[in-house]
Scaffold this motif. Structure first.
Motif, PDB file in Angstrom:
ATOM      1  N   GLY A 173       0.800  -1.215   0.000  1.00  0.00           N
ATOM      2  CA  GLY A 173       0.000   0.000   0.000  1.00  0.00           C
ATOM      3  C   GLY A 173       0.832   1.263   0.000  1.00  0.00           C
ATOM      4  O   GLY A 173       0.366   2.319  -0.442  1.00  0.00           O
ATOM      5  N   THR A 174       2.076   1.191   0.484  1.00  0.00           N
ATOM      6  CA  THR A 174       2.957   2.357   0.482  1.00  0.00           C
ATOM      7  C   THR A 174       3.394   2.701  -0.937  1.00  0.00           C
ATOM      8  O   THR A 174       3.426   3.869  -1.335  1.00  0.00           O
ATOM      9  N   ARG A 175       3.697   1.684  -1.713  1.00  0.00           N
ATOM     10  CA  ARG A 175       4.182   1.886  -3.078  1.00  0.00           C
ATOM     11  C   ARG A 175       3.094   1.689  -4.123  1.00  0.00           C
ATOM     12  O   ARG A 175       3.318   1.930  -5.311  1.00  0.00           O
ATOM     13  N   ASP A 176       1.912   1.225  -3.688  1.00  0.00           N
ATOM     14  CA  ASP A 176       0.803   0.912  -4.600  1.00  0.00           C
ATOM     15  C   ASP A 176       1.251  -0.035  -5.708  1.00  0.00           C
ATOM     16  O   ASP A 176       1.052   0.205  -6.909  1.00  0.00           O
TER      17      ASP A 176
ATOM     18  N   TYR B 184      10.587  -3.024   5.014  1.00  0.00           N
ATOM     19  CA  TYR B 184      11.887  -3.502   4.554  1.00  0.00           C
ATOM     20  C   TYR B 184      11.870  -3.897   3.081  1.00  0.00           C
ATOM     21  O   TYR B 184      12.894  -4.316   2.542  1.00  0.00           O
ATOM     22  N   HIS B 185      10.713  -3.762   2.427  1.00  0.00           N
ATOM     23  CA  HIS B 185      10.572  -4.037   0.994  1.00  0.00           C
ATOM     24  C   HIS B 185      11.129  -5.421   0.667  1.00  0.00           C
ATOM     25  O   HIS B 185      11.921  -5.597  -0.270  1.00  0.00           O
ATOM     26  N   SER B 186      10.668  -6.405   1.421  1.00  0.00           N
ATOM     27  CA  SER B 186      11.234  -7.744   1.293  1.00  0.00           C
ATOM     28  C   SER B 186      10.173  -8.821   1.460  1.00  0.00           C
ATOM     29  O   SER B 186       9.178  -8.629   2.171  1.00  0.00           O
ATOM     30  N   PHE B 187      10.391  -9.939   0.788  1.00  0.00           N
ATOM     31  CA  PHE B 187       9.663 -11.175   1.031  1.00  0.00           C
ATOM     32  C   PHE B 187      10.502 -12.055   1.956  1.00  0.00           C
ATOM     33  O   PHE B 187      11.739 -12.065   1.875  1.00  0.00           O
ATOM     34  N   TYR B 188       9.813 -12.810   2.812  1.00  0.00           N
ATOM     35  CA  TYR B 188      10.468 -13.809   3.648  1.00  0.00           C
ATOM     36  C   TYR B 188       9.752 -15.131   3.407  1.00  0.00           C
ATOM     37  O   TYR B 188       8.525 -15.201   3.477  1.00  0.00           O
TER      38      TYR B 188
ATOM     39  N   LEU C  25      15.178 -20.129   6.233  1.00  0.00           N
ATOM     40  CA  LEU C  25      14.548 -18.827   6.044  1.00  0.00           C
ATOM     41  C   LEU C  25      15.254 -18.117   4.893  1.00  0.00           C
ATOM     42  O   LEU C  25      16.473 -17.973   4.898  1.00  0.00           O
ATOM     43  N   THR C  26      14.466 -17.702   3.911  1.00  0.00           N
ATOM     44  CA  THR C  26      15.009 -16.990   2.757  1.00  0.00           C
ATOM     45  C   THR C  26      14.475 -15.567   2.760  1.00  0.00           C
ATOM     46  O   THR C  26      13.273 -15.352   2.904  1.00  0.00           O
ATOM     47  N   THR C  27      15.369 -14.593   2.626  1.00  0.00           N
ATOM     48  CA  THR C  27      14.997 -13.190   2.523  1.00  0.00           C
ATOM     49  C   THR C  27      15.229 -12.720   1.098  1.00  0.00           C
ATOM     50  O   THR C  27      16.335 -12.851   0.576  1.00  0.00           O
ATOM     51  N   ILE C  28      14.164 -12.187   0.475  1.00  0.00           N
ATOM     52  CA  ILE C  28      14.259 -11.650  -0.882  1.00  0.00           C
ATOM     53  C   ILE C  28      14.117 -10.138  -0.785  1.00  0.00           C
ATOM     54  O   ILE C  28      13.028  -9.621  -0.545  1.00  0.00           O
ATOM     55  N   ASP C  29      15.220  -9.433  -0.939  1.00  0.00           N
ATOM     56  CA  ASP C  29      15.267  -7.980  -0.788  1.00  0.00           C
ATOM     57  C   ASP C  29      14.965  -7.337  -2.139  1.00  0.00           C
ATOM     58  O   ASP C  29      15.744  -7.481  -3.090  1.00  0.00           O
ATOM     59  N   LEU C  30      13.845  -6.605  -2.232  1.00  0.00           N
ATOM     60  CA  LEU C  30      13.441  -6.011  -3.506  1.00  0.00           C
ATOM     61  C   LEU C  30      14.096  -4.657  -3.758  1.00  0.00           C
ATOM     62  O   LEU C  30      13.998  -4.131  -4.882  1.00  0.00           O
TER      63      LEU C  30
END
Length: 195
Positions: free
Chosen positions: A112-115, A164-168, A183-188
Motif C-alpha cells: 500500500g505504500t508503493r501501490d 523492509y521491501h522484502s519477502f520472507y 529462512l530466505t529473505t528476498i530484498d526487492l
C-alpha cells in the motif's frame, strides 16, 4: 491476548488458505475453496466475535493458496492452487475479474505504500521461485529477482514486509528422510537473496 475460534464457518465446507486484513472495513477476508467442491467463496470475518458471512460465491474447484487486499483499490486479489489465473474482487460492487496470466502465483502481497502488487511465482522446470511485480490491470509481470531451489524443496510459507521491501519465505527441504527449514529473505531494494 484473546483467542477467537472461528467455528463453524458457513456452509459449504472448504479449506481457507488465503487470509488477509481489510483495513477499509476493519475485518478479515478469507478465500475458501476445495478441489472437491464446484464453488469457492469469499468470507467476511468479524475479528472480535468470529462471526463469518459469505460475501461472494462463484463456480470453480480451485483451491486458492494466497490473497491480498488493496485499500486504495478496495479490491481483494487471490490466486494459487493449480490455476494460472489472477482473481480480483471489487468489494464495493462485488464484481469479479478473472484473468489468465500464463504463470502460477503461490503468494501475493499488495504494498500500500508503493501501490504495487507483488507476487512469488514458482517454476518447476527452471527450478526457481521469482519475485515479480504484477500490473493489477493487465496482469503483465516484471521479474525482479529469482531464487534457485531443488526439486526436493517445498515452499512452506511466505510473508511480505513493506517497511523492509522484502519477502520472507520458509522452505522444507526434504531429503534422506530429513526435514530442514530454511529462512530466505528476498530484498526487492537490493534485488538480492540471503538464506
Amino acid at each position: 491476548q484473546k483467542t477467537t475460534v472461528l467455528e463453524p464457518l458457513p456452509a459449504p465446507a472448504g479449506i481457507v488458505l488465503g487470509l488477509t486484513w481489510d483495513s477499509n472495513a476493519n475485518r478479515l477476508l478469507a478465500v475458501r475453496g476445495s478441489s472437491g467442491n464446484p464453488t469457492y467463496d469469499v468470507l467476511s470475518i468479524n475479528p472480535t466475535t468470529g462471526n463469518a458471512t459469505v460475501l461472494f460465491t462463484a463456480s470453480s474447484n480451485n483451491q486458492f493458496s494466497t490473497c491480498t487486499f488493496s485499500s486504495k483499490l478496495n479490491t481483494l486479489f487471490y490466486a494459487g492452487g493449480l490455476s494460472s489465473k489472477l482473481y480480483a474482487l471489487r468489494l464495493d460492487t462485488l464484481k469479479e475479474t478473472v484473468t489468465e496470466t500464463g504463470y502460477t502465483i503461490f503468494r501475493l502481497a499488495y504494498d500500500g505504500t508503493r501501490d504495487i502488487l507483488y507476487g512469488l511465482t514458482k517454476d518447476d522446470a527452471d527450478a526457481k521461485i521469482t519475485a515479480v511485480e504484477i500490473n493489477s490491470t493487465t496482469t503483465e509481470k516484471k521479474d525482479l529477482v529469482s531464487v534457485p531451489f531443488s526439486k526436493n524443496e517445498n515452499i512452506y510459507t511466505a510473508s511480505y514486509d513493506s517497511e523492509y521491501h522484502s519477502f520472507y519465505t520458509t522452505d522444507f527441504i526434504v531429503g534422506n528422510s530429513k526435514f530442514v527449514m530454511e529462512l530466505t529473505t528476498i530484498d526487492l531494494d537490493r534485488l538480492s537473496v540471503s538464506r
